[in-house]
Design a protein around this motif. Structure first.
Motif, PDB file in Angstrom:
ATOM      1  N   UNK A 330      20.759  43.455  -4.422  1.00 30.76           N
ATOM      2  CA  UNK A 330      20.755  42.323  -3.499  1.00 30.76           C
ATOM      3  C   UNK A 330      21.444  42.742  -2.226  1.00 30.76           C
ATOM      4  N   UNK A 331      20.786  42.634  -1.096  1.00 29.62           N
ATOM      5  CA  UNK A 331      21.356  43.104   0.168  1.00 29.62           C
ATOM      6  C   UNK A 331      21.231  42.040   1.250  1.00 29.62           C
ATOM      7  N   UNK A 332      22.226  42.026   2.099  1.00 29.67           N
ATOM      8  CA  UNK A 332      22.206  41.193   3.293  1.00 29.67           C
ATOM      9  C   UNK A 332      22.758  41.990   4.449  1.00 29.67           C
ATOM     10  N   UNK A 333      22.838  41.365   5.578  1.00 32.23           N
ATOM     11  CA  UNK A 333      23.431  42.015   6.747  1.00 32.23           C
ATOM     12  C   UNK A 333      24.364  41.008   7.411  1.00 32.23           C
ATOM     13  N   UNK A 382      26.705  50.765  -8.745  1.00 31.07           N
ATOM     14  CA  UNK A 382      26.334  49.885  -9.845  1.00 31.07           C
ATOM     15  C   UNK A 382      24.841  49.954 -10.128  1.00 31.07           C
ATOM     16  N   UNK A 383      24.474  49.897 -11.397  1.00 33.57           N
ATOM     17  CA  UNK A 383      23.056  49.803 -11.744  1.00 33.57           C
ATOM     18  C   UNK A 383      22.489  48.433 -11.405  1.00 33.57           C
ATOM     19  N   UNK A 384      23.354  47.448 -11.252  1.00 31.76           N
ATOM     20  CA  UNK A 384      23.022  46.165 -10.621  1.00 31.76           C
ATOM     21  C   UNK A 384      24.001  46.025  -9.470  1.00 31.76           C
ATOM     22  N   UNK A 385      23.490  45.900  -8.245  1.00 35.59           N
ATOM     23  CA  UNK A 385      24.373  45.993  -7.076  1.00 35.59           C
ATOM     24  C   UNK A 385      24.043  44.921  -6.049  1.00 35.59           C
ATOM     25  N   UNK A 386      25.093  44.274  -5.556  1.00 39.40           N
ATOM     26  CA  UNK A 386      24.961  43.302  -4.470  1.00 39.40           C
ATOM     27  C   UNK A 386      25.826  43.782  -3.313  1.00 39.40           C
ATOM     28  N   UNK A 387      25.201  43.973  -2.154  1.00 35.47           N
ATOM     29  CA  UNK A 387      25.900  44.443  -0.968  1.00 35.47           C
ATOM     30  C   UNK A 387      25.586  43.487   0.185  1.00 35.47           C
ATOM     31  N   UNK A 388      26.586  42.780   0.623  1.00 31.89           N
ATOM     32  CA  UNK A 388      26.366  41.801   1.678  1.00 31.89           C
ATOM     33  C   UNK A 388      25.771  40.522   1.138  1.00 31.89           C
ATOM     34  N   UNK A 389      26.452  39.910   0.146  1.00 35.62           N
ATOM     35  CA  UNK A 389      25.935  38.696  -0.492  1.00 35.62           C
ATOM     36  C   UNK A 389      26.996  37.611  -0.471  1.00 35.62           C
ATOM     37  N   UNK A 410      29.858  44.579  -3.081  1.00 32.53           N
ATOM     38  CA  UNK A 410      30.488  45.212  -1.935  1.00 32.53           C
ATOM     39  C   UNK A 410      30.065  44.501  -0.656  1.00 32.53           C
ATOM     40  N   UNK A 411      30.829  44.738   0.401  1.00 35.21           N
ATOM     41  CA  UNK A 411      30.595  44.023   1.641  1.00 35.21           C
ATOM     42  C   UNK A 411      29.542  44.733   2.485  1.00 35.21           C
ATOM     43  N   UNK A 412      28.996  44.001   3.434  1.00 35.79           N
ATOM     44  CA  UNK A 412      28.100  44.577   4.429  1.00 35.79           C
ATOM     45  C   UNK A 412      28.936  44.939   5.642  1.00 35.79           C
ATOM     46  N   UNK A 413      28.949  46.209   6.052  1.00 34.80           N
ATOM     47  CA  UNK A 413      29.793  46.599   7.177  1.00 34.80           C
ATOM     48  C   UNK A 413      29.251  46.068   8.496  1.00 34.80           C
ATOM     49  N   UNK A 414      30.106  45.794   9.449  1.00 31.06           N
ATOM     50  CA  UNK A 414      29.654  45.278  10.729  1.00 31.06           C
ATOM     51  C   UNK A 414      29.234  46.366  11.712  1.00 31.06           C
TER      52      UNK A 414
END
Length: 545
Positions: A330-333, A382-389, A410-414
C-alpha cells in the motif's frame, strides 16, 4: 520507519536463508509480545478518523470473490469474481462516489497471486468521505468465517523419479528462484553440510584457507553460501566466489562486497571472523531426507532437486516454492496517502526475499543489514508493506511461511530518494555500538512461525524511517538527524532507474529500480552504490538467483 515482523525476534536458523526461527525455553511467546506491542503502540498513535462518518445504519456495499468464480461475472454473492485484481478494478470504479463502506468478501480457499496486490492512494484504492474499503474473509467475525489464504507461492509439479533408489526427485521449474521451500505445509531446509569448514581453518583478507581437500570436491561452488550464527541473535550469509588449491591446502574466496562488509562489521572488536557455522546449497550436500537444492546452471531452465522423507512421494505431496517478495503493498505520497483501508481475517503466506543471494549477501544486525555505499542501515522489508498510509487497519490476520518481515509500516518521505553520499543529513553507520545495539524499531524476520495480528490502526505517514540508533552515552552522535535519512525503499512514487555505469566510482550512489538495480529487491528499492553485480562467468552464477 517502524517495521513490525509479527514473529520471533530471534536469529535465523542455519539452513534456509535469513530468518529461520529459534525459540528459547522459558521465554514468553514473542509473537504474542510483538502483536501486543504493535496493537498498543500504534493504536496509541493512531490518527482520529478524517472526514464525515457514514450515517448509522448505512449498509456497506458488498463484492464477492471466490476460487470458483469468474472475472466476467458481476462480483455478486451468487456470481463472484475469481481474482483479487478483478475485485480491485471494481473497487476503483466505485471509490470516487462512495456512499457507504465497501467490503470485498473473499470466499474460502487459496488465492495464488501472480503479482503483488498494489494498493495506491492515487489510483482509487482508498476509502472516501469517512467510508472504508475492506478486504476480508467471508463471514469474518462469525462462527462461519471461511479460511482464506493469499499465497505468493507456486506449486511444483512434474516430478521425475530418481535415477537410483534413494536418490533425489527432480522437477523442471523454469526461471524459478527462491530461498525457501514448503512440503506438506512444513518448511524444509536447503541441502547443507551440517557444520563448519573441515580441517584447520585460517581467515584471510579474501576468505579462508584450510588444510582439508574436501571443499575442492564440493560441486557448484558458486552456489554455495556460508551461514554465520553469531552472539546477540545476529545472523549473516555470504556466498562463495571460488574454491581452489593444491599441495595440501584449499583456498576459499568469498563474494565481494559481502566479505568486506562482514569483516568490517563483525571484526570491529579486533577478533577475526571465524569460520561459518554451516555451509549450504551444493548438490554435494543433498544427503539428508527432507532437504532440497535448486540447480541454476542453465539460465531459464532451473531444476529443483528434493530428497523426500521415507514414504514421501513428491507427486502426491504439495510442494510450494515462494515466488513473490511482496504479497500486498500500500503506497501513498505526501498529500495523497493511501487511507481508510482494512485487511482482516486473511492468511498471508509463501513469500520470499532474495536480497541475501546478491554479491553483498546478508551482513546483518537483527533485522538490519548493510549495503555498500549506503551509510544508514537498511531494514529487511515486509512481505506485506504499507508506505505512506493513513488509517490502515490490519485485523485478525495470520502471517506464515514468509522469508522477510511480516508487516511493514513506514512513512512517505517529503523529498526525492537517495543522495546518500551528498546529503549532510545522513550520518555514517556501522560503529561497533550500532552493530551490537540495532534499533529497537526493527524486529526479526518472519520465516515459518505463524503469527496472528490483533487489531491495528496506524498512521504510517507519521512514523520516521529508522536508521541505526545512536548510543545513548554518546551526546555527539547525530541523534536528531538520523530520522531524516531517506532511501529509495521508502519512496512511494515512481522508482527511478539505475543510472550508474559499471565503471562508475564506488563513492557515487544512485537510486535504482527494484527490477534493475544490483541491490534492490521487488519489495523495496534501495539507495545503492553503483557497483554492478558480477557477470556470470560459468555455468552456475549467484547473480542468476
Amino acid at each position: 520507519m517502524v517495521t513490525h515482523a509479527l514473529s520471533r525476534p530471534w536469529p535465523s536458523g542455519r539452513r534456509g536463508g535469513a530468518g529461520a526461527a529459534h525459540r528459547r525455553p522459558g521465554r514468553p511467546g514473542p509473537a504474542a509480545v510483538v502483536a501486543a506491542a504493535l496493537a498498543v503502540g500504534l493504536l496509541a498513535g493512531a490518527a482520529p478518523p478524517t472526514g464525515p462518518r457514514p450515517a448509522s445504519g448505512t449498509a456497506p456495499e458488498q463484492l464477492y470473490v471466490a476460487p470458483w468464480g469468474r472475472d466476467s461475472w458481476p462480483g455478486t454473492k451468487a456470481r463472484p469474481f475469481a481474482t483479487l485484481p478483478r475485485a480491485q478494478r471494481a473497487v476503483r470504479a466505485r471509490t470516487p462516489h462512495l456512499a457507504s463502506d465497501l467490503v470485498v468478501n473473499l470466499r474460502g480457499g487459496t488465492y495464488r497471486l501472480r503479482d503483488t496486490l498494489r494498493l495506491s492512494g492515487t489510483a482509487g484504492d482508498s476509502g472516501r468521505d469517512g467510508h472504508r474499503v475492506t478486504y476480508q474473509a467471508y463471514g469474518y467475525g462469525t462462527a462461519r468465517q471461511e479460511r482464506v489464504t493469499l499465497s505468493g507461492g507456486r506449486r511444483v509439479l512434474g516430478w521425475r523419479a530418481p535415477r537410483r533408489p534413494g536418490g533425489a526427485w527432480r522437477a523442471d521449474v523454469g526461471d524459478l528462484t527462491t530461498r525457501q521451500l514448503y512440503v506438506d505445509g512444513r518448511r524444509v531446509p536447503r541441502a547443507a553440510l551440517g557444520g563448519g569448514l573441515p580441517g584447520r581453518v585460517r581467515t584471510t583478507a579474501t576468505g579462508y584457507v584450510t588444510d582439508s581437500p574436501a571443499p575442492r570436491g564440493w560441486r557448484n561452488p558458486r552456489d554455495i553460501e556460508f551461514a554465520y550464527t553469531l552472539p546477540f541473535w545476529v545472523d549473516a550469509r555470504c556466498g562463495v566466489a571460488d574454491i581452489t588449491g593444491a599441495r595440501g591446502h584449499t583456498v576459499i574466496t568469498m563474494d565481494q562486497p559481502c566479505w568486506r562488509l562482514a569483516r568490517a562489521l563483525y571484526e570491529d572488536d579486533g577478533e577475526p571472523l571465524t569460520g561459518p557455522t554451516d555451509v549450504l546449497a551444493s548438490p554435494s550436500f543433498l544427503r539428508r531426507p527432507g532437504s532440497w537444492y535448486l540447480d541454476r546452471s542453465r539460465p531459464g531452465h532451473h531444476v529443483l532437486h528434493y530428497l523426500p522423507r521415507p514414504g514421501q512421494d513428491p507427486r502426491r505431496t504439495e510442494v510450494v516454492a515462494p515466488v513473490l517478495e511482496t504479497l500486498v503493498s500500500g503506497t501513498g505520497r505526501p498529500g495523497a496517502p493511501l487511507r481508510d483501508v482494512t485487511l482482516r481475517g486473511l492468511t498471508f503466506a509463501h513469500a520470499t526475499w532474495r536480497a541475501p543471494d546478491e554479491p553483498a549477501g546478508f551482513v546483518s544486525a537483527w533485522a538490519l543489514y548493510k549495503r555498500p555505499g549506503v551509510r544508514t542501515w537498511l531494514t529487511v522489508p515486509g512481505n506485506v508493506a504499507f508506505r505512506g498510509a493513513d488509517g490502515v487497519r490490519v485485523e485478525g490476520n495470520r502471517f506464515t511461511h514468509l522469508g522477510a518481515q511480516a508487516l511493514e509500516l513506514s512513512r512517505a518521505p517529503p523529498a526525492p530518494p537517495c543522495g546518500t553520499t551528498s546529503s549532510p543529513t545522513c550520518p555514517a553507520a556501522g560503529s561497533s555500538w550500532a552493530a551490537r545495539h540495532p534499533t529497537p524499531a526493527a524486529s526479526a524476520a518472519a520465516t515459518g512461525s505463524p503469527t496472528t495480528t490483533s487489531t491495528t490502526s496506524a498512521r504510517s505517514t507519521g512514523v520516521p524511517r529508522a536508521s541505526a540508533a545512536p548510543p545513548p552515552t554518546a551526546p555527539s552522535s547525530p541523534t536528531t538527524r538520523s530520522t531524516t535519512c531517506r532511501t529509495a525503499a521508502s519512496w512511494p512514487g515512481p522508482t527511478p532507474t539505475c543510472r550508474a555505469s559499471p565503471a562508475a566510482p564506488a563513492s557515487s550512489a544512485t537510486a535504482c529500480s527494484a527490477r534493475t538495480a544490483s541491490w534492490a529487491t521487488a519489495a523495496a528499492s534501495t539507495c545503492a552504490a553503483s557497483r554492478a553485480p558480477r557477470t556470470p562467468t560459468g555455468p552456475s552464477s549467484r547473480a542468476t538467483r
